[in-house]
Motif scaffolding. Structure first.
Motif, mmCIF file in Angstrom:
data_model
loop_
_atom_site.group_PDB
_atom_site.id
_atom_site.type_symbol
_atom_site.label_atom_id
_atom_site.label_comp_id
_atom_site.label_asym_id
_atom_site.label_seq_id
_atom_site.Cartn_x
_atom_site.Cartn_y
_atom_site.Cartn_z
ATOM 1 N N GLY A 238 0.719 -1.265 0.000
ATOM 2 C CA GLY A 238 0.000 0.000 0.000
ATOM 3 C C GLY A 238 0.737 1.297 0.000
ATOM 4 O O GLY A 238 0.529 2.078 0.890
ATOM 5 N N TYR A 372 -2.911 -7.950 -0.170
ATOM 6 C CA TYR A 372 -2.620 -6.860 0.754
ATOM 7 C C TYR A 372 -3.235 -7.121 2.126
ATOM 8 O O TYR A 372 -4.353 -7.638 2.244
ATOM 9 C CB TYR A 372 -3.124 -5.538 0.181
ATOM 10 C CG TYR A 372 -2.323 -5.106 -1.017
ATOM 11 C CD1 TYR A 372 -1.100 -4.465 -0.866
ATOM 12 C CD2 TYR A 372 -2.770 -5.380 -2.318
ATOM 13 C CE1 TYR A 372 -0.341 -4.093 -1.970
ATOM 14 C CE2 TYR A 372 -2.015 -5.017 -3.420
ATOM 15 C CZ TYR A 372 -0.796 -4.378 -3.230
ATOM 16 O OH TYR A 372 -0.051 -4.027 -4.325
ATOM 17 N N TYR A 384 -7.266 3.217 -0.535
ATOM 18 C CA TYR A 384 -6.813 1.833 -0.620
ATOM 19 C C TYR A 384 -7.807 0.949 -1.390
ATOM 20 O O TYR A 384 -7.911 -0.248 -1.135
ATOM 21 C CB TYR A 384 -6.591 1.261 0.776
ATOM 22 C CG TYR A 384 -5.468 1.934 1.542
ATOM 23 C CD1 TYR A 384 -4.185 2.002 1.010
ATOM 24 C CD2 TYR A 384 -5.688 2.508 2.795
ATOM 25 C CE1 TYR A 384 -3.150 2.614 1.697
ATOM 26 C CE2 TYR A 384 -4.663 3.119 3.501
ATOM 27 C CZ TYR A 384 -3.395 3.176 2.942
ATOM 28 O OH TYR A 384 -2.371 3.789 3.632
ATOM 29 N N GLU A 387 -5.883 -1.844 -3.136
ATOM 30 C CA GLU A 387 -5.402 -2.826 -2.166
ATOM 31 C C GLU A 387 -6.557 -3.690 -1.653
ATOM 32 O O GLU A 387 -6.392 -4.896 -1.462
ATOM 33 C CB GLU A 387 -4.718 -2.110 -0.995
ATOM 34 C CG GLU A 387 -3.334 -1.569 -1.323
ATOM 35 C CD GLU A 387 -3.360 -0.235 -2.051
ATOM 36 O OE1 GLU A 387 -2.288 0.319 -2.308
ATOM 37 O OE2 GLU A 387 -4.472 0.258 -2.375
#
Length: 529
Positions: A238, A372, A384, A387
């Motif tokens: 990330g 992730y 995110y 991710e």
């Protein structure tokens, strides 16, 4: 009779402790011999450009006393836990749960997961190639074990600037690299150098197979000092990726930047480890935990149903079962993470594990690849979203950190205070050793005479001498005069001699080690109350 039974019991316990630090290393190519789909970036990316440089499985096996650990790193994007289990089943030289299989997470190696095939419903995983990897990795571990030899180990850490960048939140970046190196005790030659640093190996993105900047790291280290060079990635999620390079370089083909970054990592690691102190006076401790979380990712569920990702015991019934391990070797500690952990979690774990050792090695992509791994508060943040799309779910970060916390609860913190600030002031460890002397039984010792070397991590070396019906302890002495060497973290040894810790438990966790004459070692049980 009770004393005799205790003594005999410890005689059996001490019998396996007559061996010091040993290390062995090996490396074998896992380069495919036919065209494959490359993992990472976008799907349908075959290596039509061939092979730029070989990819490898690089293994290190370490043994202290009866405890043996293997760390093997593959130049792959990742391996699923069920494939790791198959590797462990084929390894003959190391217990299965002591084999750590890591991946560098390079984005220009064969797809061993399945998500980067020609279409979303066609797997990119070549099972024939995966079988070859499994066999080769197991063979490499066994080869490293066959090369075990008396060794010295040194640890170091350094800062590497300008190589990695956090493309999500620039300020959250761990620039620390941890290094360990093993040298032959016989001739001083390097056996292996392992560097742990967080950064996606993704400078390159084209149609050629390559280990990316890792290639130049290996090349630089091995040309400089010999041995086997190993790169273990860290909390690279990330999104910890290579720092920008020449904007005029062809996209995905900035070979000069990959070479520069790999060389920088290697040189910084070599500079740091050159200043390290080397020793064979170490203990080895290992703790493991497995944990299970729901599989929440709908795309992964569909891929499993379609056979794009292979199902197995670790990926079944809508759940994911994975694992983490804690290893303490001498002053250093290691923690394994089953995927791409975000840097904020990594920084948190490093600070917490620093209570128990230094440096801290965080091994990412270890024994699994679950995508992730985010902290629960971060999971649904828009920043995110990518991710989240490549993560098994929202609970994996929490469960991994909980596993780490549970491991820490079983550990003894290391000593951080100086051994003795001044000659007139004794450290807490020295004070406890003085109290221990008060429990000496001269009537039992008789004419017994022996010297014991106590190597207490965090407190240094002491020499316990028994002669003429007296027991004394000092820091002066030579290893050659000792009939027995006892090694343990200082806090553990103090807990044992004060009756707060069971020595058998300390042995089972790898914290206590005894070398030398078994009979003389067990005699301490008789002459001290």
């Amino acid at each position: 009779m009770r004393l005799l039974a205790t003594t005999l019991g410890f005689a059996l316990l001490f019998a396996g402790w007559a061996q010091g630090l040993q290390a062995g290393a090996a490396a074998n190519k896992i380069t495919p011999t036919k065209q494959v789909f490359l993992a990472g970036y976008s799907p349908n990316r075959p290596n039509t450009g061939g092979v730029h440089d070989d990819i490898w499985a690089r293994a290190l096996v370490v043994q202290v006393g009866n405890e043996r650990i293997a760390i093997v790193v593959c130049d792959l994007l990742g391996l699923l836990r069920d494939d790791v289990q198959r590797i462990r089943q084929q390894v003959k030289s190391v217990p299965p749960n002591r084999v750590m299989v890591l991946c560098t997470h390079v984005h220009s190696a064969p797809d061993t997961i399945g998500l980067w095939g020609p279409t979303p419903t066609q797997s990119g995983r070549d099972n024939e190639y995966v079988n070859f990897v499994i066999e080769t990795v197991a063979k490499t571990v066994d080869e490293a074990a066959s090369k075990l030899q008396p060794a010295l180990v040194g640890f170091a850490k350094t800062t590497i600037e300008g190589v990695a960048k956090n493309y999500r939140i620039e300020q959250i970046l761990d620039t620390e690299a941890a290094v360990m190196q093993f040298r032959s005790k016989a001739d001083g030659k390097v056996i292996a150098t392992l560097t742990n640093f967080a950064c996606h190996p993704e400078v390159l993105n084209n149609d050629q197979l390559t280990s990316d900047f890792c290639h130049w790291y290996y090349q630089t280290v091995e040309r400089a000092v010999g041995g086997v060079a190993i790169f273990a990635n860290g909390a690279l999620g990330g999104m910890i990726s290579p720092a920008p390079g020449d904007p005029n370089a062809p996209k995905g083909r900035d070979w000069a930047r990959a070479e520069r970054f790999g060389t920088i990592i290697a040189n910084r690691a070599l500079e740091a480890i050159a200043k390290a102190a080397f020793t064979d006076s170490v203990t080895l401790q290992h703790i493991e935990m497995t944990y299970t979380v729901p599989l929440e990712n709908e795309r992964f569920k569909l891929a499993l149903a379609a056979g794009v990702i292979p199902a197995g015991p670790s990926l079944a019934d809508g759940k994911v079962t994975t694992e983490s391990h804690f290893i303490r070797l001498g002053d250093a500690v290691m923690f394994t993470m089953p995927g791409e952990v975000l840097p904020n979690i990594g920084i948190f774990l490093k600070r917490r594990f620093a209570m128990f050792g230094d440096p801290v090695f965080l091994f990412g992509l270890a024994n699994d690849e679950l995508g992730y791994i985010l902290a629960p508060p971060d999971y649904y943040l828009d920043i995110y979203s990518y991710e989240r799309s490549m993560s098994v779910g929202s609970e994996i970060g929490h469960e991994m950190v909980q596993a780490a916390r549970q491991m820490m609860a079983r550990l003894t913190p290391r000593t951080t205070t100086p051994v003795a600030a001044a000659p007139a002031e004794k450290s807490p460890v020295e004070q406890e050793l003085e109290k221990y002397l008060q429990r000496f039984r001269p009537d039992r010792a008789g004419n017994f005479k022996a010297t014991y070397r106590l190597v207490l991590e965090g407190a240094g070396e002491f020499y316990l001498r028994i002669a003429d019906g007296k027991a004394t302890i000092s820091r002066e002495g030579s290893p050659s005069e000792a009939a027995v060497t006892i090694k343990a973290p200082a806090q553990v040894f103090v807990a044992i001699i004060t009756g707060k810790r069971d020595p058998l438990d300390a042995y089972n966790t790898g914290e206590l080690q005894v070398e030398g004459d078994i009979g003389i070692a067990q005699y301490l049980l008789f002459v001290f109350e």
